[in-house]
Write a protein that holds these residues in place. Sequence first.
Motif, PDB file in Angstrom:
ATOM      1  N   VAL A 318     -47.264  -4.039   5.152  1.00 11.86           N
ATOM      2  CA  VAL A 318     -45.873  -3.765   4.785  1.00 11.86           C
ATOM      3  C   VAL A 318     -45.753  -2.306   4.377  1.00 11.86           C
ATOM      4  O   VAL A 318     -46.497  -1.826   3.523  1.00 11.86           O
ATOM      5  N   GLY A 319     -44.807  -1.606   5.025  1.00 13.16           N
ATOM      6  CA  GLY A 319     -44.604  -0.185   4.763  1.00 13.16           C
ATOM      7  C   GLY A 319     -43.348   0.087   3.968  1.00 13.16           C
ATOM      8  O   GLY A 319     -42.930  -0.719   3.131  1.00 13.16           O
ATOM      9  N   ARG A 320     -42.721   1.204   4.262  1.00  9.37           N
ATOM     10  CA  ARG A 320     -41.592   1.696   3.465  1.00  9.37           C
ATOM     11  C   ARG A 320     -40.462   0.678   3.392  1.00  9.37           C
ATOM     12  O   ARG A 320     -39.933   0.228   4.392  1.00  9.37           O
ATOM     13  N   ASN A 321     -40.135   0.303   2.146  1.00 11.14           N
ATOM     14  CA  ASN A 321     -39.029  -0.614   1.848  1.00 11.14           C
ATOM     15  C   ASN A 321     -39.117  -1.939   2.607  1.00 11.14           C
ATOM     16  O   ASN A 321     -38.094  -2.560   2.900  1.00 11.14           O
ATOM     17  N   GLY A 322     -40.360  -2.389   2.919  1.00 12.39           N
ATOM     18  CA  GLY A 322     -40.532  -3.712   3.504  1.00 12.39           C
ATOM     19  C   GLY A 322     -40.726  -3.736   5.009  1.00 12.39           C
ATOM     20  O   GLY A 322     -40.858  -4.819   5.591  1.00 12.39           O
ATOM     21  N   ARG A 323     -40.746  -2.564   5.675  1.00 13.65           N
ATOM     22  CA  ARG A 323     -40.969  -2.537   7.119  1.00 13.65           C
ATOM     23  C   ARG A 323     -42.397  -2.976   7.434  1.00 13.65           C
ATOM     24  O   ARG A 323     -43.332  -2.547   6.775  1.00 13.65           O
ATOM     25  N   LEU A 391     -50.291  10.911   5.680  1.00 15.91           N
ATOM     26  CA  LEU A 391     -51.627  11.247   5.190  1.00 15.91           C
ATOM     27  C   LEU A 391     -51.771  10.834   3.731  1.00 15.91           C
ATOM     28  O   LEU A 391     -52.801  10.295   3.325  1.00 15.91           O
ATOM     29  N   VAL A 392     -50.736  11.082   2.945  1.00 16.13           N
ATOM     30  CA  VAL A 392     -50.750  10.742   1.520  1.00 16.13           C
ATOM     31  C   VAL A 392     -49.557   9.838   1.228  1.00 16.13           C
ATOM     32  O   VAL A 392     -48.443  10.105   1.661  1.00 16.13           O
ATOM     33  N   GLY A 393     -49.797   8.786   0.508  1.00 17.98           N
ATOM     34  CA  GLY A 393     -48.726   7.855   0.156  1.00 17.98           C
ATOM     35  C   GLY A 393     -49.258   6.783  -0.770  1.00 17.98           C
ATOM     36  O   GLY A 393     -50.120   7.042  -1.613  1.00 17.98           O
ATOM     37  N   THR A 394     -48.772   5.567  -0.602  1.00 15.81           N
ATOM     38  CA  THR A 394     -49.233   4.437  -1.405  1.00 15.81           C
ATOM     39  C   THR A 394     -49.960   3.448  -0.500  1.00 15.81           C
ATOM     40  O   THR A 394     -49.786   3.465   0.716  1.00 15.81           O
ATOM     41  N   ARG A 395     -50.763   2.581  -1.093  1.00 18.09           N
ATOM     42  CA  ARG A 395     -51.516   1.630  -0.287  1.00 18.09           C
ATOM     43  C   ARG A 395     -50.575   0.572   0.293  1.00 18.09           C
ATOM     44  O   ARG A 395     -49.811  -0.049  -0.439  1.00 18.09           O
ATOM     45  N   PRO A 417     -46.425   4.377   3.328  1.00 16.82           N
ATOM     46  CA  PRO A 417     -47.797   4.219   2.831  1.00 16.82           C
ATOM     47  C   PRO A 417     -48.681   5.330   3.371  1.00 16.82           C
ATOM     48  O   PRO A 417     -48.351   5.974   4.379  1.00 16.82           O
ATOM     49  N   GLY A 418     -49.804   5.564   2.688  1.00 13.91           N
ATOM     50  CA  GLY A 418     -50.666   6.670   3.080  1.00 13.91           C
ATOM     51  C   GLY A 418     -52.108   6.251   3.323  1.00 13.91           C
ATOM     52  O   GLY A 418     -52.557   5.210   2.843  1.00 13.91           O
ATOM     53  N   VAL A 419     -52.810   7.090   4.080  1.00 10.73           N
ATOM     54  CA  VAL A 419     -54.246   6.884   4.283  1.00 10.73           C
ATOM     55  C   VAL A 419     -54.966   7.038   2.951  1.00 10.73           C
ATOM     56  O   VAL A 419     -55.938   6.343   2.652  1.00 10.73           O
ATOM     57  N   THR A 420     -54.465   7.954   2.124  1.00 14.93           N
ATOM     58  CA  THR A 420     -54.976   8.119   0.763  1.00 14.93           C
ATOM     59  C   THR A 420     -53.786   8.242  -0.183  1.00 14.93           C
ATOM     60  O   THR A 420     -52.644   8.309   0.255  1.00 14.93           O
ATOM     61  N   GLY A 421     -54.074   8.229  -1.475  1.00 15.98           N
ATOM     62  CA  GLY A 421     -52.993   8.303  -2.448  1.00 15.98           C
ATOM     63  C   GLY A 421     -53.519   8.595  -3.834  1.00 15.98           C
ATOM     64  O   GLY A 421     -54.727   8.764  -4.037  1.00 15.98           O
TER      65      GLY A 421
END
Length: 471
Positions: A318-323, A391-395, A417-421
């Motif tokens: 699940v990504g940004r806002n539920g996608r 590249l950077v975000g949340t899990r 979401p990101g590969v790292t965060g």
Amino acid sequence: MRYEKKSSWAKHFDFILLDLICAEIVIFLCYAFRNGLEGTIVSKNYGRLALLVGVLFICIVFFNEPYSGILRRGYLKELWAVLSFNAILLAAVFTFLFAMKMSADYSRIMLFTFFIINSVMTWFLHVMWKREIRKRTYHDGKLNRMLLITKREYVHQCVDRLMKNPYGSMRLVGIVLMENGERETEEDSIEGVPIVAKWSDYIEYCKNNVIDDVLFYLENEKLSDEIEELVDMGIVVHVNLVQLKENYLAYRVETINGIMTLTTGINNVTQWQLALKRLMDICGGIVGIILTGVIALIITPVIKVQSPGPIFFTQTRVGRNGRQFKIYKFRSMYMDAEQRKKELMASNKMNGLMFKMDNDPRIYPFGHFIRKTSLDEFPQFLNVLKGEMSLVGTRPPTLDEYKQYEPHHKSRLAMKPGVTGLWQVSGRSDITDFEEVVRLDNEYIRNWSLSLDIKILFRTLLVVVGKKGSV
């Protein structure tokens, strides 16, 4: 009359120009001291260096946002900010010279001398210029004089906010309390700001005193007559639209198909910031995909021997806002790992809506190595190129985790979401409380900037090299 505020770039253009001129003067003096004045004026090497310093200076200002909050920084914070900026500038100069094989043309002592002198001079100029700004700002003829009209329950909160920025364009000169039944107050001031009139006679006060602006900080009050009367006097009137919590002050006025709205969220970012973040993702994704191909050639035979099956693992996340999207990883577990997960839930070391355990039996021997070295994460660069991740975000949570979220948990999905965060470089699997993960993710989103992404990327390299916090 109401005057538009300057944009953030125009607001600090004086500091940017001052620092750029200072850097060019200092690099000239340092080069001239090393090579002589006449040799410097006709030297092509100096011309290249001066141009390089100027271009890199502008790039760092653009990407690193070093002037954010500059007027609120004290002496020590200002010194640290100046040293950090000049260290980045020096590192960028060295990196460029090394990459272009030009480092032999320039003295390292001269460049380090430039760093020291420019840091001192820039700090001194910042201190003196801010003192001059403060002097001009607090001159009665320069500031708009503002009267605050509010209720007792809001007054301390409002005055605190108004007094936070000593470099603002308005000066709070008085308070009027809208008291029920015209109750008299024993106080004659609130946090040093005088109570100058009662609700029944504030118009008379405005008529007999210099007042440029009036701020109504109230809730659900009908003020059309009062506003009209003040505007007819030539006074600018401000009315707070909603009562906003301290944590949600990132708001702006927008127009949506002709409907004026007050828009707020966990953070506000500009289109150019998003464009630069996406550009970073594309560049990093291309490099990451190339490395993924090289890694795949090396580890595929080992995976096939120890755990026959596909080398890639895909899973709906699940990504940004539920996608929802398909995430890609190098497979580090046996083929029946998902089926066995329910049997192992009792060994979950996480307190909350994530699953992690030490010595997970679903991981085949070589899988421990690729997890320890984070090699399993490399195929996610394909998700980055596709725009599903950054590249950077949340899990990105699994569907099972997402379905159990409380409303406040979803705030961590406000960005891609990101590969790292931030939480990955703050302990990774050493963090066993999901609420702490949520807190760190929210801290990242609320304070997001391009410079923060770059810092996290560097910290990720250190964490991966040190194999710290991996499972």
